[in-house]
Each structure stands twice: as structure tokens, then as C-alpha cells.
Design a protein around this motif. Sequence first.
Motif, short mmCIF file in Angstrom:
data_model
loop_
_atom_site.label_atom_id
_atom_site.label_comp_id
_atom_site.label_asym_id
_atom_site.label_seq_id
_atom_site.Cartn_x
_atom_site.Cartn_y
_atom_site.Cartn_z
N SER A 327 8.17 102.74 11.90
CA SER A 327 6.88 103.20 12.41
C SER A 327 6.18 104.13 11.43
N GLN A 332 1.98 99.02 14.02
CA GLN A 332 2.54 99.00 15.36
C GLN A 332 3.96 98.43 15.32
N ARG A 347 12.47 105.74 23.93
CA ARG A 347 11.13 106.24 24.30
C ARG A 347 11.04 107.74 24.06
N LYS A 348 12.11 108.44 24.45
CA LYS A 348 12.15 109.90 24.26
C LYS A 348 12.12 110.21 22.75
N ALA A 350 10.77 108.44 20.38
CA ALA A 350 9.42 108.21 19.86
C ALA A 350 8.56 109.44 20.17
N GLU A 351 8.73 109.95 21.40
CA GLU A 351 7.95 111.11 21.83
C GLU A 351 8.28 112.35 20.99
N ASN A 353 9.40 112.59 18.09
CA ASN A 353 9.00 112.44 16.69
C ASN A 353 7.50 112.21 16.54
N GLY A 354 6.78 112.27 17.67
CA GLY A 354 5.33 112.09 17.65
C GLY A 354 4.89 110.71 17.19
N ALA A 355 5.77 109.70 17.38
CA ALA A 355 5.41 108.33 16.97
C ALA A 355 4.66 107.65 18.11
N LYS A 356 3.36 107.41 17.91
CA LYS A 356 2.54 106.83 18.99
C LYS A 356 2.41 105.32 18.87
N ASN A 357 2.88 104.79 17.73
CA ASN A 357 2.69 103.36 17.47
C ASN A 357 3.94 102.53 17.74
N THR A 359 6.34 100.69 20.87
CA THR A 359 6.47 100.29 22.28
C THR A 359 7.83 99.63 22.47
#
Length: 458
Positions: A327, A332, A347-348, A350-351, A353-357, A359
Amino acid sequence: MEITKNNDYEILIEDMGNDGEGIGHIEGMTVFVKDTVMGDRAVVKIIKLKKNIAYGRLVELLSPSPYRVAPVCDNARRCGGCTMQHISYEKQLEYKWNKVANCLKRIGGIAEPEKIMEKPPYGMTHPYNYRNKAQFPIGRDKDGNVVIGFYAGRTHTIIDTDSCAIGASVNDEIVRAVRTFIEQHHISTYDEKTGKGLMRHLLIRVGFATDDIMVCLVINGEKIPDIEKLTEKLVRIDGMKSICININKEKTNRILGDKCVTIWGQDYITDYIGSIRYRISPLSFYQVNPVQTKVLYEKALSYAELSGGEVVWDMYCGIGTISLFLSQKAKQVYGVEIVPQAVADARKNAEINGAKNVTFYTGRAEEIVPAVYKEDGEAAHADVVVVDPPRKGCDEVLLDTLVRMAPGRIVYVSCEPATLARDIKVLSKSGYCIKKAAMIDQFCHSTHIETVVMLEKL
Ligand code: SAH
């Protein structure tokens, strides 16, 4: 000359089997000989004869292999873990590299794999104390003493172990504390034959970058009597972050049950690979060798050749480790994983690490991906696909869908070269060509092999 049972023969050991046993040939017959090493010349007695293969027992070592070294562990010969500790590390790496090349050639149908494989293989400078996870079986010996350690090769006899050369050094102290606790409080230990007894396994996880420790006690029941006495001791160990119980009442070889109860501290530990922070729960898969995992993920990222605008899929993504690496350089990323708790961690992760791209999808890759592909949204397109399946390799339906998605590159991370080669053969027939491969030693002293490969669409 026919070879016959119970007769002695001279043999040169040329190769090694999956359990570390030596392999040689007598009169064209393949013979497996335990306790021998590639390069040994020996006299062996044939103890079992089948149609095309035979098993021999070492009778006399005529000239020892130059690759033999003194194993570091006293238990090395009996322990089923490090089946290659008695072979020099350089030779281990060469063996693994050759095995990948052979699989690609014989199973994968690649004409000259040596030409695309990176050389030398990626080994460790210090191939010891590298494992961040240990799963010790707990039981009793025939005199009733508590034993915690490792299974002897090919059996479920537990060898009581004080120290393991590839495990985290803090494990020793934890094992001692648990052993003493079980003895002093007369707690029952699990017996595989009867399915009775409480304490089954001790799972320890350590974050190598954070020194966080998780202790998870796997039990055949709901509660451990007097557990606070053990907790009191364990929490004094520097870095202790999580103590939990895992409930496994099934009569099975599976170590962990589905339910975990935290009895002290957090439900997880934290670790870093490179600059990315990961949260790891007891049931989630996490690579066992963090030093080499960094090398592996960096290699996967470089093979993906991302420039920032790509849509990338990460199949079999676990807690999203590779997804988050990707990412950093993709538009994406979509991850797919079957274990719900791992997806929750992903999911946690990603959160935090501030990765918004990124899913994540929960479910079987071979079901999720074809369904998404049919929907035909942005996710149905892929510039690059990364797969990192378990040993059995990729499901055929998934491979078929990948071919239809037609990514420019496929990066295949594999922990089993035979299934890697099998899947590459399928992809080769559908317009993909292997361009690069690297053997990255994640499992020093064991025969397990990790490889990463890049395939390009022709
Ligand atoms: N890429 C991750 C995990 C690799 S291990 C990492 O490097 O940490 C393989 C993962 O595949 C495991 O997490 C396992 O739970 C998951 N898995 C197994 N079968 C699967 C399937 N059919 N579909 C999706 N995920 C699967």
C-alpha cells in the motif's frame, strides 16, 4: 546385481529428503538413509525394500561428508524441528536453492531456472534465535514428570527441552515457570491417547522489534486452577503484554482451538517489520522469522514494480502484512483472507498505520475473487496480484480467475516449492512467464523453503 533386504551395501549420499534423511542410489534404486549427510560415503543395511525405493540404516561411516558440523543443540538428533542442524549453513542454503531450481525444472517445466534465480540465496548472518513463535507440547514422561519441549522426529513423544537454539531466548524462562507451576499445583497434562488431562500446549509469541511477549496456554477445559500463581510470575518478565488461554477440547492434532480468553493484559502483541506496525492475535498467522520476513516483503514489493497508480490484490493476506507493504506504493490494495480474526487484525493494522487505500475481504480466495471479478467494479481489475498460499498452493479456481483478471505481474510467495512449481506450470500455459525468483531462508536448520517469484504477462 539385485539388492536384498538385510544385506549391507556401500553408498554415496547425494541428496536429502524432506525429513533431513540422506538419499543415495544402489544399483539404480533410490535409498533413504537416516543420520547421513550429502557427501557421506557409508555402509548401510537395507531394512525395508519396496518396488522402487528402499530404506537403509547407517552401519559404518566410511568417509564423512565435508558438510557435517557439530549441532548446537544437545537434542538435535532426536528433535523433529531442526532436521539439518548437523549440516553447515552454507550447504543448507545451497540445498534449498537447488531444490527450488529442481522443482521449477521438473514440475514447473522451466527449461533453465538457474538463469532467472537470484544467486546467492538470501541466508541469515546469524541463523539462530530467529523464531518469534514457539509451540511447546506439554505432557508427562513415564515416571510422571512434567515434560515441555518438542516432539521427537515423526512421533508425538515429547522431549523435555531446556533451551532451543532457534527460539527466542526468553522462551526458556517461560517454559521453566510453566513447568514448575504444573508440578507444584498438581495440574493434569493432556494425554493424546485418552483425550484426558488439562494442559496441552504452551504458545509463546515475541515481537522482535518491540520485545512484547504473549503467553497462550492451550487447555482441554475452561479454566486452569490456581492460574493467578503462574500469572504473578509471568508478569514479572520484561515485555510481558498478554497472557491468554486457548480452549481446545477436540481430540485432534490441531494445536489451537477457536476460542481465546485473555486472562491478563492485552488481547494481542505489537511488532514492526520495517516501519510498519502490526498487531498480532493468538490465532493469526504471522511469519515466524522477522529478520528474513523483512527481506521477503521487500523483495515481493520490488518484484511488484509499483509506481503508485496500480490496483493490487494480496491473496492469502493473513493480518495484512504484505498488503500494507504494497500500500506504500500502490493506488489501491485488496486483501483476501479466510481467518476472520486475522482480517480483524488486518483492518486494525491498516488503521494504526494510517493506510486508507487498503480493503480486506473475509473468505476463501477461490470464492471471493471470482465473485468480485463478476461484479466488474474497480476491484475486478488488477495491475499486480500477490499470492502467498499455505503449503498446498493455490486453488485451481483462483488461478483460473487470476488468468482472466490478466494482471501485468503476478508475485508468488511460496513456502512449498513443489506446489509453487505446479502452479507456475498452470500460469505458464496461460500466458505468464517466470522472470525472477529468490530463495529467502526463513526456516534455517529445517528443510522448509521460502521462495518468491515474479511472473510477467507475455
Ligand atoms: N501473506 C501473509 C499470510 C501468509 S500464510 C503473511 O505473510 O503473513 C497463508 C494465509 O492464507 C494464512 O493466513 C491462512 O489463514 C490463509 N488461507 C488459507 N487458505 C485460504 C483460502 N482458501 N483463502 C484465503 N486465505 C486462506
